[in-house]
Write a protein that holds these residues in place. Sequence first.
Motif, PDB file in Angstrom:
ATOM      1  N   TYR A 403       0.589  -1.099  -0.027  1.00  0.00           N
ATOM      2  CA  TYR A 403      -0.227  -0.439  -0.046  1.00  0.00           C
ATOM      3  C   TYR A 403       0.877   1.435   0.033  1.00  0.00           C
ATOM      4  CZ  TYR A 403      -3.974  -3.136   1.145  1.00  0.00           C
ATOM      5  OH  TYR A 403      -4.701  -3.627   1.050  1.00  0.00           O
ATOM      6  N   LEU A 404       1.937   0.831  -0.152  1.00  0.00           N
ATOM      7  CA  LEU A 404       2.595   2.390   0.604  1.00  0.00           C
ATOM      8  C   LEU A 404       2.932   3.442  -0.837  1.00  0.00           C
ATOM      9  CD1 LEU A 404       5.628   0.970   3.085  1.00  0.00           C
ATOM     10  CD2 LEU A 404       3.791   2.425   3.588  1.00  0.00           C
ATOM     11  N   LYS A 409      -2.312   9.375  -3.109  1.00  0.00           N
ATOM     12  CA  LYS A 409      -2.403   9.576  -4.100  1.00  0.00           C
ATOM     13  C   LYS A 409      -4.711  10.686  -3.726  1.00  0.00           C
ATOM     14  CE  LYS A 409      -0.677   6.492  -7.631  1.00  0.00           C
ATOM     15  NZ  LYS A 409      -0.016   7.678  -8.158  1.00  0.00           N
ATOM     16  N   ARG A 410      -4.639  11.181  -4.352  1.00  0.00           N
ATOM     17  CA  ARG A 410      -6.174  11.400  -4.412  1.00  0.00           C
ATOM     18  C   ARG A 410      -7.289  10.642  -4.336  1.00  0.00           C
ATOM     19  NH1 ARG A 410      -5.786  17.791  -6.879  1.00  0.00           N
ATOM     20  NH2 ARG A 410      -3.756  18.014  -6.667  1.00  0.00           N
ATOM     21  N   PHE A 411      -7.765  10.611  -3.091  1.00  0.00           N
ATOM     22  CA  PHE A 411      -8.963   9.898  -3.446  1.00  0.00           C
ATOM     23  C   PHE A 411      -8.879   8.287  -2.917  1.00  0.00           C
ATOM     24  CE2 PHE A 411     -10.701  13.628  -5.277  1.00  0.00           C
ATOM     25  CZ  PHE A 411     -11.429  13.958  -5.081  1.00  0.00           C
ATOM     26  N   TRP A 412      -7.529   7.914  -2.420  1.00  0.00           N
ATOM     27  CA  TRP A 412      -7.023   6.325  -2.606  1.00  0.00           C
ATOM     28  C   TRP A 412      -7.297   6.390  -0.975  1.00  0.00           C
ATOM     29  CZ3 TRP A 412      -3.609   3.037   0.406  1.00  0.00           C
ATOM     30  CH2 TRP A 412      -3.637   2.437  -0.066  1.00  0.00           C
ATOM     31  N   ASP A 416      -8.888  -2.051   3.377  1.00  0.00           N
ATOM     32  CA  ASP A 416      -9.688  -2.718   4.776  1.00  0.00           C
ATOM     33  C   ASP A 416      -9.003  -1.858   5.933  1.00  0.00           C
ATOM     34  OD1 ASP A 416      -6.700  -1.751   5.292  1.00  0.00           O
ATOM     35  OD2 ASP A 416      -6.138  -3.191   6.144  1.00  0.00           O
ATOM     36  N   THR A 417      -8.982  -0.102   5.127  1.00  0.00           N
ATOM     37  CA  THR A 417     -10.002   0.964   5.977  1.00  0.00           C
ATOM     38  C   THR A 417     -11.210   0.766   7.155  1.00  0.00           C
ATOM     39  OG1 THR A 417      -8.513   2.336   4.989  1.00  0.00           O
ATOM     40  CG2 THR A 417      -9.664   3.829   6.681  1.00  0.00           C
ATOM     41  N   ARG A 418     -10.509   1.397   8.412  1.00  0.00           N
ATOM     42  CA  ARG A 418     -12.014   1.222   8.944  1.00  0.00           C
ATOM     43  C   ARG A 418     -12.864   2.793   9.422  1.00  0.00           C
ATOM     44  NH1 ARG A 418     -10.302  -3.839  13.584  1.00  0.00           N
ATOM     45  NH2 ARG A 418     -10.584  -5.415  11.984  1.00  0.00           N
ATOM     46  N   HIS A 419     -11.303   3.357   9.091  1.00  0.00           N
ATOM     47  CA  HIS A 419     -12.395   4.826   9.392  1.00  0.00           C
ATOM     48  C   HIS A 419     -12.650   6.026   8.657  1.00  0.00           C
ATOM     49  CE1 HIS A 419      -7.499   5.311   9.063  1.00  0.00           C
ATOM     50  NE2 HIS A 419      -8.465   6.603   8.659  1.00  0.00           N
ATOM     51  N   ALA A 422     -11.916  10.935   3.225  1.00  0.00           N
ATOM     52  CA  ALA A 422     -12.330  10.461   1.997  1.00  0.00           C
ATOM     53  C   ALA A 422     -10.359  10.129   0.897  1.00  0.00           C
ATOM     54  CB  ALA A 422     -12.613  12.618   1.496  1.00  0.00           C
ATOM     55  N   GLY A 423      -9.998   9.713   1.401  1.00  0.00           N
ATOM     56  CA  GLY A 423      -8.303   9.879   1.164  1.00  0.00           C
ATOM     57  C   GLY A 423      -7.840  10.977   0.263  1.00  0.00           C
TER      58      GLY A 423
END
Length: 455
Positions: A403-404, A409-412, A416-419, A422-423
């Motif tokens: 994922y690093l 990147k915008r909106f990425w 598995d994000t829980r919170h 908008a990225g």
Amino acid sequence: MFDHWIRSLSARLWLTSVAALALSLTLLASVVIYAFNHFPEQTLGRHEQIEGVTDVANGIVFDAAGHPVSVQLSDNRGWLFSMAHTELMYRVLDGQGNVLLASDGARDGAPWVPDEWPRTAGEKVGATIGATIGGKAFDVVALPVRHGDAMYYVQTATSKRLVDVMIGVRVKQIPATVKVTILVATIIFGLTLTITVYRILKPLRAVSNAAASITPRNLTTRLSVRGIPSEIKPLINAFNDALSRLENGFAVQQQFLASAAHELQTPLTLIRGQIELQPGIDDKELLFREIDLMARQVRQLLHLAEVSESQNYTFEAVNCAEVARDVVSYLERKADKKDVEIRLDVAVAPASIWADRGALFILLKNIVENAINVSPPNSVVSLIVDDVSIQVRDEGPGIRQEYLPFLFKRFWRAPDTRHDGAGLGLAICKEIALAHEWRLTVSSLLPGTSFVVWL
């Protein structure tokens, strides 16, 4: 390195030019050597004989009455006629064919070319005529000399044997001389061409450096066509036109983003107020949560539009520790709700930096807020400030290695994000770091994650 050089325009131009020169010189040398090897008498022998008769004609000394009285030759030419008097001879004759002056061994008056004098000398100037003198084969060359109203004739006779010896000596040296000449000429040409190509391509290197400096924050820059070859100018002009269109499109995009974010803030506030005032609405907390999430995303869009434009920054001397304290104070309530401790560690008293205070606050706030969101209860988020960097560490599950590359990147958002989000938070941080020429790095810890802003 070598592969890059060999593919460059300068290398191709250099190699092509040097190869063309070497090939041309080799072909020319081959023709010359072939001519000397197969037609030596017509090349070297004839040249030597014409040069000899010309030297004799130029060396004639006349008396006051205009009669030839002697022949003065250069030391080398005189030595040849003296030492090889049986193989190399000259005579000076008048218009009736009478011998007036002659070298040793040529003083008898017998004609060298029977029945051909003086008509042959007059009509075949510089022509080589075969003759037999004293039982040996000679090449005779005649040259007319006019002095006043009188016409005189110079003859030189060179034995065939002497011609063959001179030609053999000369021809033997020719291949080696030609090889050395080709090698020296190629080296000199290659060195000269290197300097020439460097100077010719200097404007292109300047254009390349200017193009490399163009970034989304520097779209107003245009490439100069000064000194650019006329063949390259259309490409530079087309590139500048493309930059103009890109600048216009980028400005329109940023303006739309800022306008849309600004216009959405007020309706969201009104909607939240209307829901609060209306009784009997079920699941108000859920609605408030969604509205607050939308409002947060709108604020981030507005921040993103602002930090993407360099004119929105106001640079001044900023104390990093003070900004870090403001961030801790701002997010303290959020951390308390999640039972997370924010620990500020100022290792040394950092010097002031040249930065936009508000932008630095947003950058640190976004990183620390993300750290709080991923931290488990009863954990610590560390904010460490020193004289070269600001570091944020958390004790969360960490970021997967794959994922690093996508974090900024915008909106990425990680799958598995829980919170909620908008990225855009880390994208905003990246824009701020770029505007300040800082480096923003991230690394996984065991456990947790570390973000470092290198000032």
